[in-house]
Design an enzyme around this catalytic site. Structure first.
Site, short mmCIF file in Angstrom:
data_model
loop_
_atom_site.label_atom_id
_atom_site.label_comp_id
_atom_site.label_asym_id
_atom_site.label_seq_id
_atom_site.Cartn_x
_atom_site.Cartn_y
_atom_site.Cartn_z
CE1 TYR A 13 -3.11 -2.98 0.34
CE2 TYR A 13 -3.73 -2.21 2.52
CZ TYR A 13 -3.88 -3.10 1.48
OH TYR A 13 -4.81 -4.12 1.59
CG HIS A 45 -1.07 -8.52 0.48
ND1 HIS A 45 -0.71 -7.20 0.52
CD2 HIS A 45 -2.38 -8.54 0.16
CE1 HIS A 45 -1.77 -6.46 0.24
NE2 HIS A 45 -2.79 -7.24 0.02
#
Ligand SMILES: NC(=O)c1ccc[n+]([C@@H]2O[C@H](COP(=O)([O-])OP(=O)(O)OC[C@H]3O[C@@H](n4cnc5c(N)ncnc54)[C@H](OP(=O)(O)O)[C@@H]3O)[C@@H](O)[C@H]2O)c1
Length: 267
Positions: A39, A97
């Site tokens: 991110y 992730h």
């Protein structure tokens, strides 16, 4: 500590936008924050947390290891880098992730490195994200179900992921729902709007309460104070069994997140 039922997501939010979102959320009473290496906002999340003055032990901070950092010699150094950016000595929860594209790094290798990170005290709990039943099975074989706190998956009224949920729950693995609001798509749904009217609640509150009452953690994101404030109130909303059944009937296999080259063969 169990994975908190309610937290704040930060996907897509960067710079001052993420600082403002996290700062406002913390001020409103949010105590769990979800970020990820990819991110590119861990430093800003860390700044907002530091500026809040809230004690570290009152917070639950989650981050996710990106696929480029799965190799045995990369995972722990990358986690240490995340800790430096987040200005903390430990994470509460560290997730893989996505599964490793084309199995470049075997599940056993990155799960063992993640477990080592836990044993070193770099993270209190570990888990996975976007894992299918097969991949969860491999992760369980590598480190044991007891060491897998959650599988964070796309889950909303239009994609309820029942097979994955049932398998995870049979193994005692908690589900975290991401994109619970289907990035806003379910807020216009007539059934959800009707239930919201009956409870004098908002469609977002109804959707978040449905996921939490189904036993899942939620991490909605927002850039707006009014939405952050009202979403948090979903924790105080109780839906009836009939409401839950009506929302369950909205399933339509509508998947929003399936990045080419990374997404596994979904169940
Ligand atoms: N593990 C993974 O691979 C993965 C993938 C995707 C997401 N996630 C995590 O899950 C979190 C949540 O997913 P998401 O942020 O993509 O989607 P989401 O929470 O389903 O939806 C966020 C969107 O809904 C809007 N919204 C929020 N509250 C609202 C309200 N009360 N009324 C109307 N609109 C509202 C927000 O707009 P405003 O800003 O205008 O409020 C934003 O556009 C992410 O931030 C991330 O932390 C994880």
């Amino acid at each position: 500590m169990p994975v908190p039922a309610f937290g704040l997501g930060t996907f897509r939010l960067q710079g001052q936008v993420v600082i403002d979102s996290v700062s406002t959320a913390l001020e409103l009473g949010y105590r769990a924050i979800d970020t990820a290496q990819i991110y590119d906002n861990e430093a800003e999340v860390g700044q907002a947390i530091a500026d809040s003055g809230i004690g570290r032990d009152e917070l639950f901070v989650t981050s996710k290891i990106w696929v480029a950092n799965f190799a045995r010699d990369k995972l722990i150094p990358s986690l240490k880098d995340s800790l430096r950016k987040l200005r903390t000595d430990y994470l509460d929860l560290t997730l893989i992730h996505w599964p490793s594209p084309e199995n470049q790094v075997p599940v056993e290798e990155f799960m063992a490195a993640l477990l080592e990170a836990k044993e070193l005290g770099l993270t209190r709990q570990i888990g996975v994200s976007n894992f299918t039943i097969d991949l969860m099975g491999q992760a369980i074989a590598a480190v044991g179900a007891d060491n897998i706190a959650t599988n964070q998956i796309e889950l909303h009224p239009y994609l309820q992921n029942r097979k994955v949920v049932e398998f995870a729950q049979s193994q005692g693995i908690h589900i975290t729902s991401y994109m619970t609001l289907a990035y806003g798509a379910v807020l216009d749904d007539p059934v959800i709007q009707q239930i919201a009217e009956q409870h004098r609640a908002t469609p977002a509150q109804v959707t978040l309460a449905w996921a939490m009452q189904s036993g899942h953690a939620v991490i909605p994101s927002s850039t707006r104070r009014a939405n952050l404030e009202s979403n948090l109130k979903a924790c105080a909303l109780t839906l009836s069994e009939e409401d839950l059944q009506r929302i369950a009937s909205l399933e339509r296999g509508h998947r929003l997140t399936s990045p080419a080259g990374i997404a596994p063969a979904w169940d």
